[in-house]
Design an enzyme around this catalytic site. Structure first.
Site, short mmCIF file in Angstrom:
data_model
loop_
_atom_site.label_atom_id
_atom_site.label_comp_id
_atom_site.label_asym_id
_atom_site.label_seq_id
_atom_site.Cartn_x
_atom_site.Cartn_y
_atom_site.Cartn_z
CG HIS A 130 -0.36 0.25 2.52
ND1 HIS A 130 -0.05 -0.76 3.41
CD2 HIS A 130 0.02 1.40 3.13
CE1 HIS A 130 0.46 -0.24 4.51
NE2 HIS A 130 0.52 1.08 4.36
CG ASP A 160 0.01 -4.09 2.72
OD1 ASP A 160 0.12 -3.56 1.60
OD2 ASP A 160 0.00 -3.45 3.78
N GLY A 232 3.38 6.53 8.25
CA GLY A 232 4.75 6.78 7.81
C GLY A 232 5.68 5.66 8.23
CG ASN A 233 6.48 4.05 12.18
OD1 ASN A 233 5.97 4.97 12.81
ND2 ASN A 233 7.73 3.66 12.36
CB SER A 234 3.24 1.73 6.25
OG SER A 234 2.09 1.89 7.02
N GLY A 290 -10.65 -24.01 -4.95
CA GLY A 290 -11.93 -23.55 -5.45
C GLY A 290 -13.10 -23.82 -4.54
CB VAL A 291 -13.87 -24.70 -1.33
CG1 VAL A 291 -13.76 -26.04 -2.03
CG2 VAL A 291 -12.66 -24.41 -0.45
#
Length: 398
Positions: A130, A160, A232-234, A290-291
């Site tokens: 992100h 992420d 900002g720490n991300s 596929g469940v």
């Protein structure tokens, strides 16, 4: 006697006149003379003072860990162009007549900031997806002041994470730690660029491990910490007291945008797995059957005659998918993937994702009170768009 008194008065008058002249023309002489006695008194041995040795280190200091890790943490600045909404007044012909025929406003440039960690001396930097998602330009700034424009190597929105690369010599790569040896209560340090004030380090402990069901990412296995993590720490580093990377700061629980002592970091084991996948294939390859899974609630457990944490309910099956071809039916309860027990929906998703595609796996189900084992040919999971809603998609991705 009178003559002596007059002589004394004349001498005193002359001395006062000389003092007045000196104080007017050379005041520093008077100040030096008046402070002489005080200086001698203050520097005498009557006031003993103690001074600490220069090389003294405060007990419990983490300066060595910070010194090792901080050069590896970078600041990331991104910019992107965003189309602005059309002014509804342009729908009025009279308005267009006076203000022109171009209803489309020029795009607006938006900027954001985050952090990243140098994981290789070759210039590879790990950060949050992100932080760099949809960015037109990514600028990386090192602690030594050097700057570089980064390019995206690959992203994994479902965890992420993103891998970017810069072209600079002599890069200080961080040392990867071992999250499997970490325990709740261990001291950790968070490094990043909170609110853009500059590189900052905060301290806390590991509050919990393997946090999930947070609906932040599709695949969750967070380290929870009370080390202050702010906007900002991300993408910054969560390190142990030896300066080794144990996680990438990713999210916080907050009602006001600031740290409330509940922060989440992606463990280094997930980071290494994602980096390996991106480097090998350009993206992460995961298994898929596929469940649509669903957690077994107390009511469902009572209806199906099973324990509450003894598997996950198959609420739906994708037509012609791997599970459908193997004979899996809605209402089945998946209890084992190969020889590993399934406790809930998140555990099932993680286990299935780790299976290599185009290979068979033994899945054990409960169907109408009876145990059933099926061989399922694992398919390849397609990356799912990350959503903040509670709508389930295939294999329970959120």
């Amino acid at each position: 006697m009178r003559r002596l008194w007059l002589l004394f008065a004349q001498v005193a008058t002359i001395c006062l006149a000389l003092l007045l002249i000196v104080s007017t023309l050379k005041p520093e002489w008077v100040n030096k003379f008046s402070s002489f006695g005080k200086s001698a008194h203050l520097t005498s041995s009557t006031i003993p003072m103690l001074e600490a040795p220069i090389n003294t280190v405060a007990p419990g200091s983490y300066r060595d860990a910070a010194k090792r890790a901080m050069p590896s943490v970078v600041n990331i600045f991104t910019t992107k162009e965003v189309k602005r909404a059309k002014n509804p007044l342009y729908n009025d012909p009279l308005f267009r007549r006076f203000f022109g025929q171009n209803p489309n406003p020029p795009p607006e440039k938006q900027s954001s900031l985050g952090s990243g960690v140098i994981v290789s001396a070759n210039g590879y930097v790990i950060t949050n997806n992100h932080v760099v998602n949809s960015a037109d330009e990514i600028d990386v700034v090192l602690t030594d002041g050097r700057k570089a424009i980064a390019k995206v190597v690959g992203t994994d929105p479902e965890t992420d994470l993103a891998l970017i690369k810069i072209d600079l010599p002599d890069l200080p790569a961080i040392t990867l730690g071992h999250i499997e040896k970490a325990s709740v209560g261990d001291v950790v340090l968070a490094i990043g660029n909170p609110f853009g004030v500059g590189q900052t380090i905060t301290m806390g402990i590991i509050s919990a491990l393997a946090r999930n069901h947070l609906d932040i990412n599709t695949f969750e296995n967070f380290i929870q910490t009370d080390a202050a993590i702010n906007p900002g720490n991300s993408g910054g580093a969560l390190i142990d007291t030896n300066g080794n990377l144990i996680g990438i700061n990713s999210a916080i629980f907050s009602q006001n945008g600031g740290s409330l002592g509940i922060g989440f970091a992606i463990p280094v084991s997930t980071v290494k797995s994602v980096m390996d996948g991106i480097m090998a294939n350009g993206h992460v390859i995961r298994g898929w059957i596929g469940v649509e899974p669903q957690d077994v609630t107390p009511e469902l457990a009572e209806n199906f005659g099973v324990k509450e944490n003894a598997g996950t309910l198959i609420a739906g099956v994708i037509r012609s998918g791997p599970a459908d071809r193997a004979g899996v039916k809605p209402g089945d309860i998946l209890v084992k993937v190969n020889d590993t027990q399934v406790t809930d929906r998140v555990a099932m998703m993680n286990l299935i994702a780790q299976l290599p595609p185009d290979q068979k796996a033994k899945l054990t189900f409960l169907r109408k009170g009876k145990t059933l084992t099926l061989d399922v040919l694992i398919g390849t999971r397609q990356p799912q768009p990350v959503s903040t809603t509670n709508d389930d998609d295939e294999d329970g991705a959120k």
